[in-house]
Design a protein around this motif. Structure first.
Motif, PDB file in Angstrom:
ATOM      1  N   LEU A 173      27.596  53.923 -42.171  1.00 44.34           N
ATOM      2  CA  LEU A 173      28.578  54.891 -42.645  1.00 44.34           C
ATOM      3  C   LEU A 173      28.298  56.278 -42.085  1.00 44.34           C
ATOM      4  CD1 LEU A 173      28.705  53.889 -46.420  1.00 44.34           C
ATOM      5  CD2 LEU A 173      30.225  53.123 -44.602  1.00 44.34           C
ATOM      6  N   LEU A 174      29.358  57.087 -42.065  1.00 38.89           N
ATOM      7  CA  LEU A 174      29.267  58.510 -41.733  1.00 38.89           C
ATOM      8  C   LEU A 174      29.838  59.283 -42.909  1.00 38.89           C
ATOM      9  CD1 LEU A 174      28.660  60.781 -39.697  1.00 38.89           C
ATOM     10  CD2 LEU A 174      31.013  60.532 -38.883  1.00 38.89           C
ATOM     11  N   ILE A 175      28.999  60.091 -43.565  1.00 39.81           N
ATOM     12  CA  ILE A 175      29.390  60.828 -44.764  1.00 39.81           C
ATOM     13  C   ILE A 175      29.442  62.318 -44.431  1.00 39.81           C
ATOM     14  CG2 ILE A 175      28.799  61.368 -47.151  1.00 39.81           C
ATOM     15  CD1 ILE A 175      27.210  58.360 -45.632  1.00 39.81           C
ATOM     16  N   GLN A 177      23.215  56.965 -54.138  1.00 39.96           N
ATOM     17  CA  GLN A 177      24.579  56.708 -54.580  1.00 39.96           C
ATOM     18  C   GLN A 177      25.417  56.072 -53.474  1.00 39.96           C
ATOM     19  OE1 GLN A 177      25.863  56.837 -57.551  1.00 39.96           O
ATOM     20  NE2 GLN A 177      23.985  57.636 -58.465  1.00 39.96           N
ATOM     21  N   VAL A 178      25.156  56.416 -52.226  1.00 38.05           N
ATOM     22  CA  VAL A 178      25.862  55.774 -51.112  1.00 38.05           C
ATOM     23  C   VAL A 178      25.582  54.284 -51.094  1.00 38.05           C
ATOM     24  CG1 VAL A 178      25.902  55.598 -48.595  1.00 38.05           C
ATOM     25  CG2 VAL A 178      26.056  57.830 -49.671  1.00 38.05           C
ATOM     26  N   VAL A 215      34.108  59.453 -46.256  1.00 37.50           N
ATOM     27  CA  VAL A 215      33.127  58.401 -45.969  1.00 37.50           C
ATOM     28  C   VAL A 215      33.813  57.426 -45.030  1.00 37.50           C
ATOM     29  CG1 VAL A 215      31.623  56.621 -46.904  1.00 37.50           C
ATOM     30  CG2 VAL A 215      32.084  58.685 -48.239  1.00 37.50           C
ATOM     31  N   GLN A 216      33.324  57.311 -43.807  1.00 41.39           N
ATOM     32  CA  GLN A 216      33.952  56.476 -42.799  1.00 41.39           C
ATOM     33  C   GLN A 216      32.984  55.396 -42.334  1.00 41.39           C
ATOM     34  OE1 GLN A 216      35.459  58.934 -39.626  1.00 41.39           O
ATOM     35  NE2 GLN A 216      36.049  60.569 -41.034  1.00 41.39           N
ATOM     36  N   PRO A 217      33.414  54.124 -42.319  1.00 42.64           N
ATOM     37  CA  PRO A 217      32.550  53.068 -41.790  1.00 42.64           C
ATOM     38  C   PRO A 217      32.516  53.115 -40.266  1.00 42.64           C
ATOM     39  CG  PRO A 217      34.637  52.151 -42.556  1.00 42.64           C
ATOM     40  CD  PRO A 217      34.659  53.606 -42.917  1.00 42.64           C
ATOM     41  N   LEU A 218      31.334  53.279 -39.709  1.00 40.11           N
ATOM     42  CA  LEU A 218      31.172  53.306 -38.261  1.00 40.11           C
ATOM     43  C   LEU A 218      31.010  51.915 -37.676  1.00 40.11           C
ATOM     44  CD1 LEU A 218      28.763  56.349 -37.848  1.00 40.11           C
ATOM     45  CD2 LEU A 218      31.254  56.304 -37.643  1.00 40.11           C
ATOM     46  N   ALA A 219      30.381  51.017 -38.400  1.00 42.70           N
ATOM     47  CA  ALA A 219      30.153  49.649 -37.923  1.00 42.70           C
ATOM     48  C   ALA A 219      30.196  48.710 -39.113  1.00 42.70           C
ATOM     49  CB  ALA A 219      28.804  49.537 -37.204  1.00 42.70           C
ATOM     50  N   LEU A 220      30.816  47.555 -38.905  1.00 44.16           N
ATOM     51  CA  LEU A 220      30.919  46.524 -39.940  1.00 44.16           C
ATOM     52  C   LEU A 220      30.737  45.183 -39.261  1.00 44.16           C
ATOM     53  CD1 LEU A 220      31.521  45.688 -42.850  1.00 44.16           C
ATOM     54  CD2 LEU A 220      33.952  45.730 -42.295  1.00 44.16           C
TER      55      LEU A 220
END
Length: 395
Positions: A222-224, A248-249, A300-305
């Motif tokens: 994630l990128l917060i 918390q993340v 909060v953006q998912p960079l890799a999944l």
């Protein structure tokens, strides 16, 4: 011996039997009274108010709407509560130029008595300020001491506050305010100062392994984007706001990832790979958890999944198999539509309508021609043989 038994009189408190036709071989008055007492008890239980220790006023918790029980409302998870009186407010400070002026004045007040008494030698370039006597008197010592104390207090209270930083002031553990003004300032020298960074910050998390709704382990990065909004709570309400945000993340990611499957190949529907929903849900949940600690979360953006390494190969094979099956279904549907269209065009061109058997045979031949691989000749049995097979006769 004749033994007689007198019937006991019914007490006054005994409920009267309801009017109605007599029952044959049925329940007696006793059974009807017991049934009425059970249905309408004389003593009704009154609900006991439940006190919530998290309520600020300490009063009884109100019953939730919809008839839900208080135990269910207490069992639901809620973000932590912080002292409502602990909020950021502006601290008292003076401009730096005024403190510098006081410093120069105090320095002159210390040097002048020492020069007049001859402790500091007289410079030729300066006018002679020495007095007739060289003895150190009590007034001169008191003046020099007072000026020295003022000098030290002013020097100890000087504060240089850079842009994007604040100073949280406390005295004996009690919050006294926050200095957000930049530049050279002067504050109370008896206050303790803590530097807090309030600039917009981003944090790239390490790969976190969680499980989706189907229990398949996945790895998310994630990128917060966040910043400190309330410096008082971020400094005094928790031990470390960065460690709190990191934990918390992890918790929010685990809870959100378990709501949906990672992919929706076999069962159409929402999945975690729908990046917009996943990012919005993570942002909303993390902002709610971090707000009591004075932290404002912007995105909060998912960079890799990806799938975990132990299941990545098997999930890749499953994905390929599902794509192959879906592709075959699409090809067969297209072939059926093309064959039906070809038969209709042939009937329209020849102005002759084929019977059901001939139409089925032609459809099968066209389907075999469309679907069979190149170089493979597939034979289609005639209609009579197929009809015999359907009826159970040997071909």
């Amino acid at each position: 011996m004749d033994v007689t038994r007198e019937a006991s009189s019914r007490p006054d408190s005994w409920p009267a039997a309801p009017p109605g036709p007599p029952q044959r071989g049925g329940a007696t008055q006793l059974s009807r009274a017991v049934a009425d007492a059970v249905a309408k008890p004389l003593i009704k239980a009154r609900p006991v108010p439940v006190h919530d220790e998290l309520d600020a006023d300490g009063g009884p918790a109100t019953e939730p709407p919809g008839g839900a029980s208080s135990s269910q409302s207490r069992a639901s998870r809620r973000p932590p509560r912080i002292d409502p009186t602990l909020r950021e407010h502006q601290a008292r400070s003076l401009p730096g130029w005024l403190a510098l002026l006081v410093l120069l004045t105090a320095l002159a007040g210390v040097a002048l008595p020492l020069v007049r008494t001859g402790v500091i030698p007289q410079l030729d370039a300066l006018p002679d300020l020495r007095s007739s006597g060289t003895e150190i008197t009590a007034p001169s010592v008191a003046a020099a001491s007072a000026a020295g104390l003022v000098f030290l207090a002013t020097l100890a209270g000087l504060l240089v506050n850079a842009g994007g930083e604040t100073r949280v002031l406390t005295r004996w553990g009690r919050y006294r305010g926050t200095v957000r003004r930049t530049g050279l300032l002067w504050v109370n020298p008896l206050l303790r100062r803590r530097r807090v960074d309030i600039r917009l910050r981003h944090w790239r998390s390490e790969p976190v392994q969680v499980a989706d709704r189907t229990g398949t382990p996945i790895v998310v990065r994630l990128l917060i984007v966040w910043r400190v909004k309330d410096t008082a709570r971020a400094t005094l309400a928790i031990a470390g706001h960065e460690d709190y945000l990191r934990e918390q993340v992890h918790a929010v990611l685990t809870r959100t990832a378990s709501a949906l499957p990672c992919d929706s190949n076999s069962a159409p529907g929402p999945a975690l790979r729908d990046g917009q929903w996943f990012a919005d849900e993570l942002t909303r949940a993390l902002a709610a958890e971090a707000a009591p600690a004075g932290i404002e979360v912007y995105s909060v953006q998912p960079l890799a999944l990806d799938y975990a390494p132990e299941v990545a190969e098997s999930m890749r094979r499953r994905r390929v198999a599902e794509l192959d099956a879906s592709l075959r279904t699409v090809l067969v549907d297209d072939a059926v539509e093309a064959a039906a269209l070809a038969v209709r065009r042939l009937e329209r061109a020849t102005t002759h309508e084929l019977d059901e058997a001939a139409r089925s045979a032609l459809m099968e031949q066209l389907l075999v021609a469309f679907v069979a691989p190149a170089g493979v000749a597939a034979s289609v049995p005639p209609p009579a043989v197929r009809a015999g097979r359907k009826e159970g006769r040997p071909a």
